[in-house]
Scaffold this active site. Structure first.
Site, mmCIF file in Angstrom:
data_model
loop_
_atom_site.group_PDB
_atom_site.id
_atom_site.type_symbol
_atom_site.label_atom_id
_atom_site.label_comp_id
_atom_site.label_asym_id
_atom_site.label_seq_id
_atom_site.Cartn_x
_atom_site.Cartn_y
_atom_site.Cartn_z
ATOM 1 N N GLU A 92 0.824 -1.208 0.000
ATOM 2 C CA GLU A 92 0.000 0.000 0.000
ATOM 3 C C GLU A 92 0.860 1.261 0.000
ATOM 4 O O GLU A 92 0.463 2.294 -0.560
ATOM 5 C CB GLU A 92 -0.973 -0.039 1.170
ATOM 6 C CG GLU A 92 -2.050 -1.110 0.964
ATOM 7 C CD GLU A 92 -2.982 -1.290 2.141
ATOM 8 O OE1 GLU A 92 -4.191 -1.088 1.966
ATOM 9 O OE2 GLU A 92 -2.489 -1.658 3.226
ATOM 10 N N GLU B 33 -3.868 -9.659 3.770
ATOM 11 C CA GLU B 33 -4.734 -9.334 4.909
ATOM 12 C C GLU B 33 -5.827 -10.363 5.146
ATOM 13 O O GLU B 33 -6.118 -10.716 6.299
ATOM 14 C CB GLU B 33 -5.350 -7.940 4.725
ATOM 15 C CG GLU B 33 -4.400 -6.788 5.029
ATOM 16 C CD GLU B 33 -3.507 -6.434 3.857
ATOM 17 O OE1 GLU B 33 -2.729 -5.479 3.974
ATOM 18 O OE2 GLU B 33 -3.565 -7.129 2.812
#
Length: 249
Positions: A103, A123
């Site tokens: 990210e 995740e």
């Protein structure tokens, strides 16, 4: 702190340096990243930034044990991913860029990667949701089906395929990413900084509404996940180095 900051003429080199933790981001690194990028945007003598890691890892994302600390006022999570920047930022990726590490890459404007670099969003394998921009930025940087595959499987994308798909601007041999990113930064510095900043602002303005919707959707997804038993189980399994036992609740 785990962060090294160096001025190279008009370039600010920001290097994450917690090699024992694969540059996982804790609270002190978030604070330091925020300060470094504030300097990059506030100093008119700095025209380009380069964000890099260590030879084995760009960043493994959030330190799941210590936590990444609070979001900062100007930078958001990690002091980076929610930032309204005016100065170009280049990611120099060696090794892994996983979870929040990927990210961070997605929050940059240009990407230089070694052939051995790997990008992933694991995740969901921890019972969590990508909450630092990946839910909307991945499908801008990659074809939507590839972005969806990364988000749902958590499996890594190699640098060579990432380059073929357009995520990576420059592909280099292992150990050369930072130098190549600095070289690319020099090429950017050859052009007018006022025009560069105006261009970045125009690009940001064009996606501003989409970003706002993306952050809102991410918040809703995170609230759903945070209330789940799976989220607790995923983090506990990670800490205990065992396979998670999901119950879907």
């Amino acid at each position: 702190m785990g962060l090294e900051v160096e001025r190279c003429g008009r370039i600010l080199l920001v290097r994450m340096a917690r090699p024992a933790k694969r540059n996982a981001i804790d609270g002190s690194m978030t604070t330091a990243l925020d300060a470094a990028l504030n300097e990059l945007d506030d100093d008119p003598e700095l025209w380009v930034g380069v964000l890099s890691g260590t030879p084995a890892a760009f960043s493994a994302g959030t330190d799941l044990v210590a936590g990444a600390g609070a979001a900062t006022e100007r930078g958001g999570n990690y002091g980076v991913v929610g930032r309204d920047r005016n100065t170009p930022l280049i990611a120099a990726v060696e090794g892994i860029a996983y979870g929040g590490g990927f990210e961070l890459v997605l929050a940059c404007d240009l990407v230089v990667a070694a052939r051995t670099a790997r990008f992933a969003l694991p995740e969901t394998a921890r019972g969590l949701v990508a909450n630092c921009g990946a839910l909307f930025r991945t499908q801008r940087a990659l074809p939507r089906n590839i972005a969806t595959e990364m988000l749902l499987t958590g499996e890594p994308l190699g640098a060579e395929r990432a380059w073929t798909l357009g995520l990576v601007n420059t592909l280099v041999e292992p150990g050369e990413a930072e130098a190549a990113a600095l070289s690319l930064a020099e090429r950017v510095c050859a052009n007018a900084p006022v025009a560069q900043r105006a261009t970045l602002r125009a690009l940001a303005d064009m996606v501003a509404d989409d970003d706002a919707r993306g952050w809102s959707a991410t918040e809703r997804a995170q609230l759903t996940v945070n209330m789940s038993q799976d989220a607790i189980e995923g983090v506990e399994a990670f800490r205990e180095k065992r396979a998670p036992r999901w119950n879907g609740r």
